[in-house]
Design an enzyme around this catalytic site. Structure first.
Site, PDB file in Angstrom:
ATOM      1  N   TRP A 168       0.835  -1.189   0.000  1.00 12.62           N
ATOM      2  CA  TRP A 168       0.000   0.000   0.000  1.00 12.62           C
ATOM      3  C   TRP A 168       0.881   1.255   0.000  1.00 12.62           C
ATOM      4  CZ3 TRP A 168      -0.423   3.907   3.736  1.00 12.62           C
ATOM      5  CH2 TRP A 168      -1.430   4.860   3.486  1.00 12.62           C
ATOM      6  N   ASP A 445     -14.595   1.658  -4.883  1.00 11.50           N
ATOM      7  CA  ASP A 445     -13.476   1.326  -4.009  1.00 11.50           C
ATOM      8  C   ASP A 445     -13.630  -0.080  -3.423  1.00 11.50           C
ATOM      9  OD1 ASP A 445     -11.082   1.751  -2.693  1.00 11.50           O
ATOM     10  OD2 ASP A 445     -11.674   3.680  -1.862  1.00 11.50           O
ATOM     11  N   ASP A 513      -2.752   5.397  -3.362  1.00 12.57           N
ATOM     12  CA  ASP A 513      -3.144   6.415  -2.394  1.00 12.57           C
ATOM     13  C   ASP A 513      -2.010   7.397  -2.119  1.00 12.57           C
ATOM     14  OD1 ASP A 513      -5.727   5.572  -2.065  1.00 12.57           O
ATOM     15  OD2 ASP A 513      -5.391   4.519  -0.169  1.00 12.57           O
TER      16      ASP A 513
END
Length: 690
Positions: A168, A445, A513
């Protein structure tokens, strides 16, 4: 194009520069013949008569040469197909027939009531392969493993493996390493594509960015998956991949039921890594991405400006500021629905919060449209908070194991989308949402992985791993058909669901992100190895970067970094100064001018991001755009010169730089010079043939 030998047992698929050939022996052994430079059918037939090598009893002449190795018989390599019936395990097939239709080759085999069809289709130089399995005579057939394809590479020493790994906020990190003996396995056992690996590999022996042979494979599947690259003892390499991470079981086929695997696509290129990337990009724009000839708009997303603390009035204020800098799509992110004032509640209740939007989303959408922008929303349909009306009414609709604690990540559980009642509920909610308000765009999402993937009462509960993805695809397909004007973006906590399968149903993807412009250079470099800029969403956010690392960067650097893909703005415009807003407006105007070239042009990676200077170039017809970022510069060290590519060396190109011209040769092509200004600087160049 598909050519077939007169005996009907040798097949040759050919694209503009490459060919793929296979042959069926008299013993019904399907052998791989060739994958590489284009050749004639006579050449393939000559390869077909070459005898198999002899082996000791501990070896198999089929290993490393079969087109689609199955479990059973004289084989010891990793099988692409492993099945179990009530009588036995394994496959002993016989050839039934072959046919071609619209450029697709189908080879049919049969094994005592199990029909196996291998599919091939050449699109450009990309070979698409997949398999269909039909239970035509058994009480039950359990598919333990049913990979889409096995790819066989020629005998060579010194293979090198390229892959995209990460986590991530650090997705798509390019790694190239020597390929050792044995199996190198990448994949996901998380229920979605995953941040840890993109389902793509490439192999070469001596390729550079623009020269040398490269073999690449990409899997189109948005659930758990596995790609295994095996260096066999005799210098052969085989790549096997498909849905599912292990061999514990995909599906149980009842009489009359069938399974069609995802597509596993392969590409050979002799143009180095850059040539392979351009071929992959062209393939996706032509055959995968919906409406790829339509450029994606500049968007503003409200998340980093507001988080969960949103209201209609506040969104309208942001919308006015977004419109003033030239934004074309305004997106309301998380927090508009149910009791969603934090990540602890509301997921699953897809109706506007009456306190925040007392008349629903339509008034805000109408206001956004009146400002000249499209209107978009964020959803996470596959998830549910325990604190929600949906979960209180249907606690059995989530994935769970009986008698075990229900694991929560981000205070949410995963809905069992394999259930038909869950599918119908989500269809009604989302169709109603898109019908009751003029929504133009949906950011879809998926913020947590599968953990307790159980289905109490279901005879074969592990089927949810496959059927969840099938249902996701069906729901997206149904929504797109009912609302053809709505665009969709795939997001999964950033880049956790990026693959050819979801890309065939969405218009762009959220790359990461991590919006830090410096970190993004490496992420975007890796992403470009397989996927085009046309789908790569990139945002300009605030400085310092409070979401991740606190790094300070100029507005110029942030914009130029993001202009290498689909430009978006995610900062808190209410806090930007008038000077920043004016500068932002200029960058947005520039991006709109270069957008066709960036989103539809051919990509050339001029310099990778690990050095002081990172530069990419896009070429479309007579126009070219260069996006360059100077990441670091030692005192007294000149900025390196870079030669442009993809241009006609006999032609003259006019260059107009958007910023000031300073000393220092940065980009060089037949006497063309321009410059960057200093440490952590960036520039965009536009060139036109004159």
């Amino acid at each position: 194009m598909v050519d077939i030998a007169e005996n009907g047992r040798t097949w040759l698929l050919s694209g503009p520069t490459s060919s793929y050939a296979l042959h069926l022996t008299e013993a019904d052994e399907l052998l791989h013949l060739h994958w590489g430079p284009r050749l004639a059918l006579a050449d393939a037939e000559a390869l077909a008569v070459s005898p198999l090598p002899g082996y000791w009893p501990f070896e198999s002449p089929l290993d490393g040469r079969e087109e689609y190795p199955v479990e059973g018989g004289p084989r010891f390599v990793r099988p692409a197909l492993s099945v179990r019936t009530e009588e036995r395990r394994g496959t002993e097939w016989r050839f039934v027939s072959s046919d071609t239709e619209d450029g697709e080759l189908r080879l049919r085999f049969e094994d005592d009531g199990l029909a196996v069809t291998l599919h091939y289709r050449m699109r450009g130089d990309v070979v698409e392969r997949w398999v269909t399995l039909d239970n035509e005579g058994h009480a039950r057939v359990e598919l333990l493993r049913a990979d889409a394809a096995t790819w066989t590479l020629p005998d060579r020493e010194g293979w090198r493996l390229s892959q995209l790994h990460g986590r991530w906020a650090a997705e798509s990190q390019l790694l190239r390493t020597p390929l050792g003996h044995g199996d190198q396995v990448i994949g996901s056992r998380r229920g979605h594509t995953g941040h840890q690996h993109l389902p793509w590999v490439a192999l070469d022996t001596d390729a550079t960015e623009e020269h040398g042979e490269v073999y690449g494979c990409a899997l189109g599947w948005s659930g758990s998956w596995r790609i295994a690259v095996a260096q066999l003892p005799d210098a052969r390499v085989q790549i096997t991949g498909g849905a599912g991470y292990d061999d514990s079981g995909l599906l149980l086929l009842q009489p009359g039921e069938s399974y069609t695997s995802p597509v596993f696509a392969g590409l050979w290129s002799d143009g180095g890594f850059g040539g392979a990337s351009r071929a992959w990009h062209a393939y996706q724009r032509a055959h995968v991405i919906p409406d790829a000839d339509r450029d994606r708009p500049v968007l503003f997303n409200s998340w980093e400006a507001t988080n969960f603390d949103i209201s209609e009035e506040q969104q309208a204020t942001l919308a006015r500021r977004a419109a003033a800098i030239g934004v074309e799509l305004f997106v309301v992110d998380d927090g508009w629905f149910g009791t969603r004032t934090s990540d602890r509640a509301g997921l699953g209740d897809w109706t506007p919060n009456p306190d925040r939007f007392p008349k629903g989303l339509k008034p805000l959408a109408d206001y956004v449209h009146a400002l000249g922008m499209q209107f978009g929303i964020w959803v996470e349909p596959e998830m549910v908070n325990p604190d929600s009306e949906l979960y209180r009414a249907h606690p059995d609709w989530v994935q769970f194991q009986p008698g075990r604690r229900r694991t929560e990540f981000r205070n949410q559980l995963v809905l069992n989308l394999a259930r038909e009642d869950v599918q119908e509920y989500l269809w009604q909610q989302l169709d109603g949402l898109l019908t009751n308000a003029p929504v133009d765009y949906v950011k879809w999402d998926f913020n947590r992985c599968f953990t307790d993937a159980g289905w109490p009462g279901e005879p074969y509960p592990q089927r949810l791993w496959v059927d969840h993805v099938r249902a996701l695809y069906a729901l997206l397909d149904r929504l797109r058909a009912a609302h053809p004007g709505v665009a969709f973006e795939s997001c999964s906590g950033g880049g956790g669901r990026i693959d050819l399968g979801v890309m065939s149903r969405t218009d762009q993807v959220w790359t990461s992100d991590n919006t830090d412009p410096l970190d993004r250079l490496a992420i975007q470099h890796g992403f470009s190895q397989i996927h085009p800029a046309r789908v790569m969403a990139a945002w300009v956010t605030d400085s310092p970067n409070t979401q991740l690392n606190g790094r300070v960067s100029s507005l110029r650097f942030r914009f130029v970094s993001a202009m290498a893909g689909v430009l978006g703005v995610g900062g808190d415009l209410a806090e930007w100064s008038e000077e920043e807003l004016a500068e932002a407006r200029e960058w947005v105007e520039l991006y709109k001018e270069i957008r066709p070239v960036v989103q539809r042009g051919e990509l050339y990676r001029l310099r990778p991001p690990e050095g002081g200077l990172s530069a990419v170039q896009y070429v479309l017809g007579d126009e070219s755009v260069v996006v360059a970022c100077l990441q670091a510069q030692r005192h007294g060290e000149p900025v390196p010169a870079v030669r442009l590519r993809g241009l006609d060396p006999a032609a003259t190109y006019e260059c107009r730089e958007t910023g000031e011209v300073h000393r220092g040769a940065v980009l060089l092509h037949h006497g063309l010079r321009t410059g960057l200004r200093g440490d952590l600087d960036a520039t965009v160049l536009r060139l036109r043939r004159v």
